[in-house]
Motif scaffolding. Structure first.
Motif, PDB file in Angstrom:
ATOM      1  N   LYS A 147      12.707  -5.201   2.837  1.00 12.24           N
ATOM      2  CA  LYS A 147      11.729  -6.423   2.739  1.00 12.24           C
ATOM      3  C   LYS A 147      10.321  -5.143   2.406  1.00 12.24           C
ATOM      4  CE  LYS A 147      10.242 -10.531   4.545  1.00 12.24           C
ATOM      5  NZ  LYS A 147       9.872 -11.069   6.064  1.00 12.24           N
ATOM      6  N   VAL A 148       9.088  -5.940   1.440  1.00 11.16           N
ATOM      7  CA  VAL A 148       8.055  -5.866   0.713  1.00 11.16           C
ATOM      8  C   VAL A 148       7.029  -6.442   1.260  1.00 11.16           C
ATOM      9  CG1 VAL A 148       6.784  -4.907  -1.346  1.00 11.16           C
ATOM     10  CG2 VAL A 148       9.308  -4.332  -0.787  1.00 11.16           C
ATOM     11  N   LEU A 149       6.238  -6.129   1.887  1.00  7.37           N
ATOM     12  CA  LEU A 149       5.460  -7.445   2.521  1.00  7.37           C
ATOM     13  C   LEU A 149       4.126  -7.117   2.410  1.00  7.37           C
ATOM     14  CD1 LEU A 149       6.061  -6.628   6.374  1.00  7.37           C
ATOM     15  CD2 LEU A 149       6.529  -8.401   4.511  1.00  7.37           C
ATOM     16  N   GLY A 150       3.094  -7.997   2.503  1.00  9.62           N
ATOM     17  CA  GLY A 150       1.416  -7.548   1.094  1.00  9.62           C
ATOM     18  C   GLY A 150       0.882  -6.380   1.771  1.00  9.62           C
ATOM     19  N   GLY A 161       1.133  -0.957  -0.151  1.00  9.12           N
ATOM     20  CA  GLY A 161       0.250  -0.200  -0.053  1.00  9.12           C
ATOM     21  C   GLY A 161       0.659   1.020   0.323  1.00  9.12           C
ATOM     22  N   GLN A 162       2.253   0.947   0.696  1.00  2.18           N
ATOM     23  CA  GLN A 162       2.927   2.570   0.534  1.00  2.18           C
ATOM     24  C   GLN A 162       3.310   2.367  -0.464  1.00  2.18           C
ATOM     25  OE1 GLN A 162       5.554   1.499   4.346  1.00  2.18           O
ATOM     26  NE2 GLN A 162       5.182   3.198   4.846  1.00  2.18           N
ATOM     27  N   LEU A 163       3.681   1.535  -1.601  1.00  3.83           N
ATOM     28  CA  LEU A 163       4.865   1.734  -3.029  1.00  3.83           C
ATOM     29  C   LEU A 163       3.384   2.427  -3.560  1.00  3.83           C
ATOM     30  CD1 LEU A 163       5.733  -2.069  -3.467  1.00  3.83           C
ATOM     31  CD2 LEU A 163       6.451   0.104  -2.402  1.00  3.83           C
ATOM     32  N   LYS A 202      -2.123  -0.499  -7.286  1.00  3.81           N
ATOM     33  CA  LYS A 202      -2.326   0.167  -8.881  1.00  3.81           C
ATOM     34  C   LYS A 202      -1.469   0.457  -9.707  1.00  3.81           C
ATOM     35  CE  LYS A 202      -6.170   2.268  -5.979  1.00  3.81           C
ATOM     36  NZ  LYS A 202      -5.975   2.782  -4.485  1.00  3.81           N
ATOM     37  N   ALA A 203      -0.660   0.858  -9.307  1.00  5.05           N
ATOM     38  CA  ALA A 203       0.443   0.504 -10.339  1.00  5.05           C
ATOM     39  C   ALA A 203       1.163  -0.175 -10.728  1.00  5.05           C
ATOM     40  CB  ALA A 203       1.565   2.191  -9.756  1.00  5.05           C
TER      41      ALA A 203
END
Length: 148
Positions: free
Chosen positions: A112-115, A80-82, A120-121
């Motif tokens: 690390k990227v969490l879900g 969501g932050q991305l 959207k992009a």
């Protein structure tokens, strides 16, 4: 104003305390070190944490648990932050160099990227670690995931 005319502010420079220069000085005899003991001797060095023979506080306090010396700490970003980062900084890909240049991570940080959240992009990720849920979200949006 010239360099040879510069002088320190009044009261900024004090004379050094002259120790051991006779009883009349008021700082003779023991030279303000008190009477006897290790601290009054020449060559005395105070060790950090020494409490005069009393058990030091770092040994008195209880220690609990286990500190893993091999623990890997990550800077965490949610999916969501991305989206917010892409809008704010106008990014096409999210890599370690891009995050560092924008001041979001330090030079040696692991990412690390969490879900959590929605993406959207379309974005290409180049990070150290990704959760399964985050990887599914990125590929569903049309992006790619590369582990460094």
């Amino acid at each position: 104003m010239n360099l040879h005319t510069l002088k320190p502010e009044a009261g900024a420079v004090k004379k050094a305390k002259r120790l051991g220069r006779g009883e009349a000085s008021g700082k003779g005899g023991t030279s303000t070190k008190g009477n006897k003991g290790q601290q009054s001797r020449s060559g005395f060095k105070n060790k950090k944490g020494h409490e005069g023979g009393q058990m030091p506080i770092h040994r008195r306090l209880p220690k609990r648990g286990f500190k893993n010396p091999g623990r890997v700490e990550y800077k965490v970003f949610n999916v969501g932050q991305l989206d917010q980062l892409i809008e704010k900084y106008g990014l096409q890909e999210i890599s370690l160099e891009v995050l560092y240049m924008n001041g979001l991570i330090g030079r040696t940080d692991k990412v690390k990227v969490l879900g959590q959240g929605e993406l959207k992009a379309k974005v290409d990720l180049k990070v150290h670690a990704v959760s399964e849920k985050a990887q599914a979200a990125v590929t569903a949006a049309g992006g790619t995931v590369t582990l460094v």
